[in-house]
Design an enzyme around this catalytic site. Structure first.
Site, PDB file in Angstrom:
ATOM      1  N   THR A 167       0.840  -1.192   0.000  1.00 56.73           N
ATOM      2  CA  THR A 167       0.000   0.000   0.000  1.00 56.73           C
ATOM      3  C   THR A 167       0.876   1.244   0.000  1.00 56.73           C
ATOM      4  O   THR A 167       2.006   1.216   0.484  1.00 56.73           O
ATOM      5  CB  THR A 167      -0.952   0.041   1.214  1.00 56.73           C
ATOM      6  OG1 THR A 167      -1.806   1.184   1.105  1.00 56.73           O
ATOM      7  CG2 THR A 167      -0.193   0.118   2.533  1.00 56.73           C
TER       8      THR A 167
ATOM      9  N   LYS B 157      -1.016   6.238   3.468  1.00 60.07           N
ATOM     10  CA  LYS B 157      -0.384   6.442   4.774  1.00 60.07           C
ATOM     11  C   LYS B 157      -1.302   6.064   5.928  1.00 60.07           C
ATOM     12  O   LYS B 157      -0.855   5.562   6.954  1.00 60.07           O
ATOM     13  CB  LYS B 157       0.083   7.888   4.910  1.00 60.07           C
ATOM     14  CG  LYS B 157       1.271   8.209   4.014  1.00 60.07           C
ATOM     15  CD  LYS B 157       1.722   9.643   4.174  1.00 60.07           C
ATOM     16  CE  LYS B 157       2.884   9.953   3.245  1.00 60.07           C
ATOM     17  NZ  LYS B 157       3.303  11.352   3.311  1.00 60.07           N
ATOM     18  N   GLY B 158      -2.605   6.314   5.767  1.00 61.72           N
ATOM     19  CA  GLY B 158      -3.557   5.959   6.822  1.00 61.72           C
ATOM     20  C   GLY B 158      -3.629   4.453   7.021  1.00 61.72           C
ATOM     21  O   GLY B 158      -3.574   3.953   8.145  1.00 61.72           O
ATOM     22  N   LYS B 159      -3.733   3.717   5.909  1.00 63.39           N
ATOM     23  CA  LYS B 159      -3.769   2.258   5.995  1.00 63.39           C
ATOM     24  C   LYS B 159      -2.457   1.718   6.554  1.00 63.39           C
ATOM     25  O   LYS B 159      -2.445   0.799   7.368  1.00 63.39           O
ATOM     26  CB  LYS B 159      -3.984   1.645   4.605  1.00 63.39           C
ATOM     27  CG  LYS B 159      -5.401   1.678   4.097  1.00 63.39           C
ATOM     28  CD  LYS B 159      -5.471   0.927   2.770  1.00 63.39           C
ATOM     29  CE  LYS B 159      -6.850   1.031   2.160  1.00 63.39           C
ATOM     30  NZ  LYS B 159      -6.936   0.302   0.888  1.00 63.39           N
TER      31      LYS B 159
ATOM     32  N   ASP C 111      -7.410  -4.599   0.519  1.00 69.57           N
ATOM     33  CA  ASP C 111      -8.308  -3.883  -0.385  1.00 69.57           C
ATOM     34  C   ASP C 111      -9.574  -3.647   0.404  1.00 69.57           C
ATOM     35  O   ASP C 111     -10.152  -4.581   0.970  1.00 69.57           O
ATOM     36  CB  ASP C 111      -8.593  -4.657  -1.683  1.00 69.57           C
ATOM     37  CG  ASP C 111      -9.110  -3.706  -2.756  1.00 69.57           C
ATOM     38  OD1 ASP C 111      -8.403  -2.740  -3.086  1.00 69.57           O
ATOM     39  OD2 ASP C 111     -10.227  -3.911  -3.255  1.00 69.57           O
ATOM     40  N   SER C 112      -9.955  -2.413   0.486  1.00 72.53           N
ATOM     41  CA  SER C 112     -11.080  -2.089   1.345  1.00 72.53           C
ATOM     42  C   SER C 112     -11.894  -0.965   0.749  1.00 72.53           C
ATOM     43  O   SER C 112     -11.445  -0.261  -0.156  1.00 72.53           O
ATOM     44  CB  SER C 112     -10.583  -1.703   2.745  1.00 72.53           C
ATOM     45  OG  SER C 112      -9.617  -0.682   2.654  1.00 72.53           O
TER      46      SER C 112
ATOM     47  N   PHE D 178      -9.610   8.589   8.319  1.00 71.16           N
ATOM     48  CA  PHE D 178      -9.402   9.044   6.951  1.00 71.16           C
ATOM     49  C   PHE D 178     -10.514   8.473   6.091  1.00 71.16           C
ATOM     50  O   PHE D 178     -11.368   7.729   6.552  1.00 71.16           O
ATOM     51  CB  PHE D 178      -8.009   8.599   6.446  1.00 71.16           C
ATOM     52  CG  PHE D 178      -7.808   7.101   6.415  1.00 71.16           C
ATOM     53  CD1 PHE D 178      -7.999   6.385   5.242  1.00 71.16           C
ATOM     54  CD2 PHE D 178      -7.436   6.415   7.556  1.00 71.16           C
ATOM     55  CE1 PHE D 178      -7.812   5.009   5.211  1.00 71.16           C
ATOM     56  CE2 PHE D 178      -7.257   5.037   7.540  1.00 71.16           C
ATOM     57  CZ  PHE D 178      -7.444   4.337   6.361  1.00 71.16           C
ATOM     58  N   GLY D 179     -10.518   8.830   4.815  1.00 72.41           N
ATOM     59  CA  GLY D 179     -11.519   8.287   3.897  1.00 72.41           C
ATOM     60  C   GLY D 179     -12.932   8.700   4.275  1.00 72.41           C
ATOM     61  O   GLY D 179     -13.216   9.874   4.519  1.00 72.41           O
TER      62      GLY D 179
ATOM     63  N   HIS E  57     -13.277  -2.494  10.428  1.00 71.64           N
ATOM     64  CA  HIS E  57     -13.251  -3.595   9.463  1.00 71.64           C
ATOM     65  C   HIS E  57     -11.835  -4.131   9.308  1.00 71.64           C
ATOM     66  O   HIS E  57     -11.615  -5.331   9.161  1.00 71.64           O
ATOM     67  CB  HIS E  57     -13.802  -3.121   8.114  1.00 71.64           C
ATOM     68  CG  HIS E  57     -13.194  -1.853   7.596  1.00 71.64           C
ATOM     69  ND1 HIS E  57     -13.100  -0.697   8.340  1.00 71.64           N
ATOM     70  CD2 HIS E  57     -12.617  -1.543   6.397  1.00 71.64           C
ATOM     71  CE1 HIS E  57     -12.516   0.254   7.644  1.00 71.64           C
ATOM     72  NE2 HIS E  57     -12.202  -0.230   6.459  1.00 71.64           N
TER      73      HIS E  57
END
Length: 198
Positions: free
Chosen positions: A8, A11-13, A69-70, A154-155, A182
């Site tokens: 990835t 940065k958040g993930k 993958d989300s 984020f997101g 999740h």
């Protein structure tokens, strides 16, 4: 300690996953540390894309790799934005544009019909051609708010109201999100499988 490549650039993930992966005792490195470009995500599901990304990172690095993958699936939108969550408004990674489009698309949807789920699929491969990738699918259920609130995360976090929390996902502390999200659910499932197959 074996190196594990995280497929990835988000940065958040990366921050969430590196923290959640601590029990595995891997030296977790982002794919950018190996100058690996993002994989082409041409799968039709979170599962397909997670496997594509993990295999790409493993093939490019020669190391075990894990990919996430989300995205967000909204019932009233037939599961959209789904695998296109990061580029829902057109430009990849523009969180504000994605939130604005989502809220606009749900303008006519009343409070009782705004159910949604965050999905996270994690794929772990021991090598690029691993015939048995370890797959874990975490689901976080909730509703879509009428307006964004909160400054964490984020997101889509500011408009996602989890069923198991008060307020939006962006109002949760990092510690709370680490327990409920999740991604946390998927990682718990992945860790359980890796301990069995290790």
């Amino acid at each position: 300690m074996q190196t594990l490549v995280l497929a990835t650039s988000n940065k958040g993930k990366l921050a969430e996953l590196a923290d959640l992966l601590a029990p595995l005792h891997f030296d977790v490195q982002p794919q950018s540390a190996f100058a690996i470009d993002d994989a082409v995500e041409d799968g039709l599901s979170f599962i397909e894309n997670a496997i594509l990304k993990a295999r790409h990172a493993s093939r490019s690095s020669g190391l075990p790799a894990m990919a996430d993958d989300s995205g967000l699936a909204v019932d009233a939108l037939g599961g959209a934005p789904g695998i296109y969550s990061a580029r829902y408004a057109g430009e990849h990674g523009n969180d504000l544009a994605n939130l604005t489009k989502l809220l606009a698309d749900l303008t006519e949807v009343p409070a009782g019909e705004r159910q949604a789920q965050f999905h996270c699929v994690l794929a772990f491969v021991r090598h690029a051609d691993d015939p048995v990738p370890v797959i874990a699918h975490g689901i976080w259920r909730g509703q879509i708010a009428f307006a964004a609130t909160g400054s964490h995360g984020f997101g889509y976090d500011p408009v996602f109201l989890p069923d198991d929390a008060n307020g939006s996902a962006a109002e949760l502390t990092p510690a709370e999100k680490k327990q409920l999200s999740h991604r946390a659910k998927a990682l718990k499932l992945l860790l359980a499988q890796l301990q069995v197959t290790a």
